[in-house]
Motif scaffolding. Structure first.
Motif, PDB file in Angstrom:
ATOM      1  N   ARG A   1      35.190  -8.152  25.613  1.00 30.13           N
ATOM      2  CA  ARG A   1      36.181  -8.465  24.570  1.00 30.13           C
ATOM      3  C   ARG A   1      36.187  -7.388  23.494  1.00 30.13           C
ATOM      4  N   LEU A   2      35.011  -6.932  23.128  1.00 28.47           N
ATOM      5  CA  LEU A   2      34.873  -5.872  22.133  1.00 28.47           C
ATOM      6  C   LEU A   2      35.563  -4.598  22.618  1.00 28.47           C
ATOM      7  N   SER A   3      35.342  -4.262  23.871  1.00 30.01           N
ATOM      8  CA  SER A   3      35.948  -3.076  24.460  1.00 30.01           C
ATOM      9  C   SER A   3      37.473  -3.186  24.468  1.00 30.01           C
ATOM     10  N   ASP A   4      37.988  -4.342  24.860  1.00 26.26           N
ATOM     11  CA  ASP A   4      39.440  -4.539  24.891  1.00 26.26           C
ATOM     12  C   ASP A   4      40.047  -4.445  23.498  1.00 26.26           C
ATOM     13  N   ARG A   5      39.360  -5.042  22.519  1.00 30.80           N
ATOM     14  CA  ARG A   5      39.859  -5.020  21.134  1.00 30.80           C
ATOM     15  C   ARG A   5      39.888  -3.593  20.582  1.00 30.80           C
ATOM     16  N   LEU A   6      38.831  -2.838  20.831  1.00 30.42           N
ATOM     17  CA  LEU A   6      38.789  -1.456  20.350  1.00 30.42           C
ATOM     18  C   LEU A   6      39.826  -0.582  21.053  1.00 30.42           C
ATOM     19  N   THR A   7      40.015  -0.806  22.340  1.00 27.17           N
ATOM     20  CA  THR A   7      41.009  -0.027  23.081  1.00 27.17           C
ATOM     21  C   THR A   7      42.410  -0.292  22.533  1.00 27.17           C
ATOM     22  N   ALA A   8      42.718  -1.550  22.288  1.00 25.00           N
ATOM     23  CA  ALA A   8      44.039  -1.901  21.744  1.00 25.00           C
ATOM     24  C   ALA A   8      44.225  -1.310  20.347  1.00 25.00           C
ATOM     25  N   LEU A   9      43.180  -1.340  19.547  1.00 24.18           N
ATOM     26  CA  LEU A   9      43.264  -0.791  18.186  1.00 24.18           C
ATOM     27  C   LEU A   9      43.457   0.722  18.223  1.00 24.18           C
ATOM     28  N   MET A  10      42.781   1.401  19.124  1.00 24.66           N
ATOM     29  CA  MET A  10      42.956   2.851  19.247  1.00 24.66           C
ATOM     30  C   MET A  10      44.361   3.188  19.750  1.00 24.66           C
ATOM     31  N   ARG A  11      44.856   2.353  20.658  1.00 25.66           N
ATOM     32  CA  ARG A  11      46.217   2.560  21.150  1.00 25.66           C
ATOM     33  C   ARG A  11      47.219   2.438  20.000  1.00 25.66           C
ATOM     34  N   GLU A  12      47.009   1.435  19.169  1.00 26.58           N
ATOM     35  CA  GLU A  12      47.937   1.173  18.063  1.00 26.58           C
ATOM     36  C   GLU A  12      47.827   2.206  16.951  1.00 26.58           C
ATOM     37  N   LYS A  13      46.616   2.514  16.526  1.00 26.14           N
ATOM     38  CA  LYS A  13      46.419   3.355  15.342  1.00 26.14           C
ATOM     39  C   LYS A  13      46.402   4.850  15.642  1.00 26.14           C
ATOM     40  N   LEU A  14      45.831   5.237  16.783  1.00 17.32           N
ATOM     41  CA  LEU A  14      45.700   6.659  17.097  1.00 17.32           C
ATOM     42  C   LEU A  14      46.734   7.144  18.112  1.00 17.32           C
ATOM     43  N   GLY A  15      47.471   6.213  18.713  1.00 17.97           N
ATOM     44  CA  GLY A  15      48.453   6.603  19.710  1.00 17.97           C
ATOM     45  C   GLY A  15      47.823   7.065  21.008  1.00 17.97           C
ATOM     46  N   VAL A  16      46.619   6.593  21.288  1.00 15.50           N
ATOM     47  CA  VAL A  16      45.898   6.969  22.503  1.00 15.50           C
ATOM     48  C   VAL A  16      46.466   6.180  23.674  1.00 15.50           C
ATOM     49  N   ARG A  17      46.756   6.867  24.758  1.00 17.26           N
ATOM     50  CA  ARG A  17      47.270   6.198  25.949  1.00 17.26           C
ATOM     51  C   ARG A  17      46.130   6.037  26.940  1.00 17.26           C
ATOM     52  N   ALA A  18      45.497   4.870  26.887  1.00 15.29           N
ATOM     53  CA  ALA A  18      44.377   4.595  27.782  1.00 15.29           C
ATOM     54  C   ALA A  18      44.261   3.093  27.976  1.00 15.29           C
ATOM     55  N   ASP A  19      43.746   2.710  29.136  1.00 18.05           N
ATOM     56  CA  ASP A  19      43.585   1.297  29.441  1.00 18.05           C
ATOM     57  C   ASP A  19      42.146   0.820  29.297  1.00 18.05           C
ATOM     58  N   THR A  20      41.199   1.754  29.259  1.00 21.95           N
ATOM     59  CA  THR A  20      39.798   1.379  29.143  1.00 21.95           C
ATOM     60  C   THR A  20      39.187   2.064  27.922  1.00 21.95           C
ATOM     61  N   LEU A  21      38.084   1.513  27.443  1.00 23.60           N
ATOM     62  CA  LEU A  21      37.425   2.100  26.279  1.00 23.60           C
ATOM     63  C   LEU A  21      36.896   3.504  26.544  1.00 23.60           C
ATOM     64  N   PRO A  22      36.267   3.785  27.689  1.00 23.14           N
ATOM     65  CA  PRO A  22      35.817   5.170  27.909  1.00 23.14           C
ATOM     66  C   PRO A  22      36.967   6.171  27.875  1.00 23.14           C
ATOM     67  N   ALA A  23      38.084   5.817  28.478  1.00 24.85           N
ATOM     68  CA  ALA A  23      39.239   6.718  28.466  1.00 24.85           C
ATOM     69  C   ALA A  23      39.807   6.847  27.056  1.00 24.85           C
ATOM     70  N   ALA A  24      39.838   5.742  26.313  1.00 23.75           N
ATOM     71  CA  ALA A  24      40.369   5.781  24.947  1.00 23.75           C
ATOM     72  C   ALA A  24      39.500   6.660  24.062  1.00 23.75           C
ATOM     73  N   LEU A  25      38.185   6.535  24.182  1.00 20.21           N
ATOM     74  CA  LEU A  25      37.285   7.363  23.376  1.00 20.21           C
ATOM     75  C   LEU A  25      37.411   8.834  23.763  1.00 20.21           C
ATOM     76  N   ARG A  26      37.555   9.094  25.042  1.00 22.65           N
ATOM     77  CA  ARG A  26      37.693  10.476  25.500  1.00 22.65           C
ATOM     78  C   ARG A  26      38.997  11.076  24.982  1.00 22.65           C
ATOM     79  N   ARG A  27      40.074  10.307  25.037  1.00 23.91           N
ATOM     80  CA  ARG A  27      41.365  10.827  24.584  1.00 23.91           C
ATOM     81  C   ARG A  27      41.483  10.888  23.073  1.00 23.91           C
ATOM     82  N   ALA A  28      40.756  10.042  22.368  1.00 26.76           N
ATOM     83  CA  ALA A  28      40.787  10.090  20.908  1.00 26.76           C
ATOM     84  C   ALA A  28      40.157  11.386  20.425  1.00 26.76           C
TER      85      ALA A  28
END
Length: 125
Positions: free
Chosen positions: A10-37
């Motif tokens: 749940r934590l991973s999903d919440r952080l991924t969604a927040l990064m998608r919204e705030k940073l414009g990161v296009r990723a479905d998983t937390l590792p990909a979101a952190l890498r793209r951020a």
């Protein structure tokens, strides 16, 4: 306290969604979101992301999950959420646009100055 795999998911999903919204990161998983951020996140928060990823990886193994610190990843996620909540995506886009126009204006001024300099050197001005 052991790390709960469902809570970490749940934590991973919440952080991924927040990064998608705030940073414009296009990723479905937390590792990909952190890498793209990448450098959009400060170094300390990237390290917190690594803590969360390591906890998620360790939570997959029942023996390692028992010895994994349960509060570390949660506190790391809170720090990341706190940082991301301060970001205004519209202001970031406006700032990026302003930097783009400033860069274009500077380059145009340099080209004009070079053209005038060459014309003066050749005696046309």
């Amino acid at each position: 306290m052991a790390a709960d795999p469902q809570e970490l998911a749940r934590l991973s999903d919440r952080l991924t969604a927040l990064m998608r919204e705030k940073l414009g990161v296009r990723a479905d998983t937390l590792p990909a979101a952190l890498r793209r951020a990448g450098r959009k996140l400060p170094r300390r928060l990237r390290q917190d992301g690594d803590v969360i990823l390591n906890a998620i990886e360790r939570a997959q193994n029942p023996r390692l999950a028992r010895v994994t610190d349960g509060d570390g990843p949660i506190q790391a996620a809170r720090r990341i959420e706190r940082y991301l909540s301060t970001i205004d995506p519209a202001a970031a886009r406006a700032r990026a646009r302003a930097y783009l126009f400033a860069d274009l204006a500077f380059r145009l001024a340099v080209v004009i100055a070079l053209v005038i300099g060459i014309l003066a050197w050749r005696g046309y001005v």
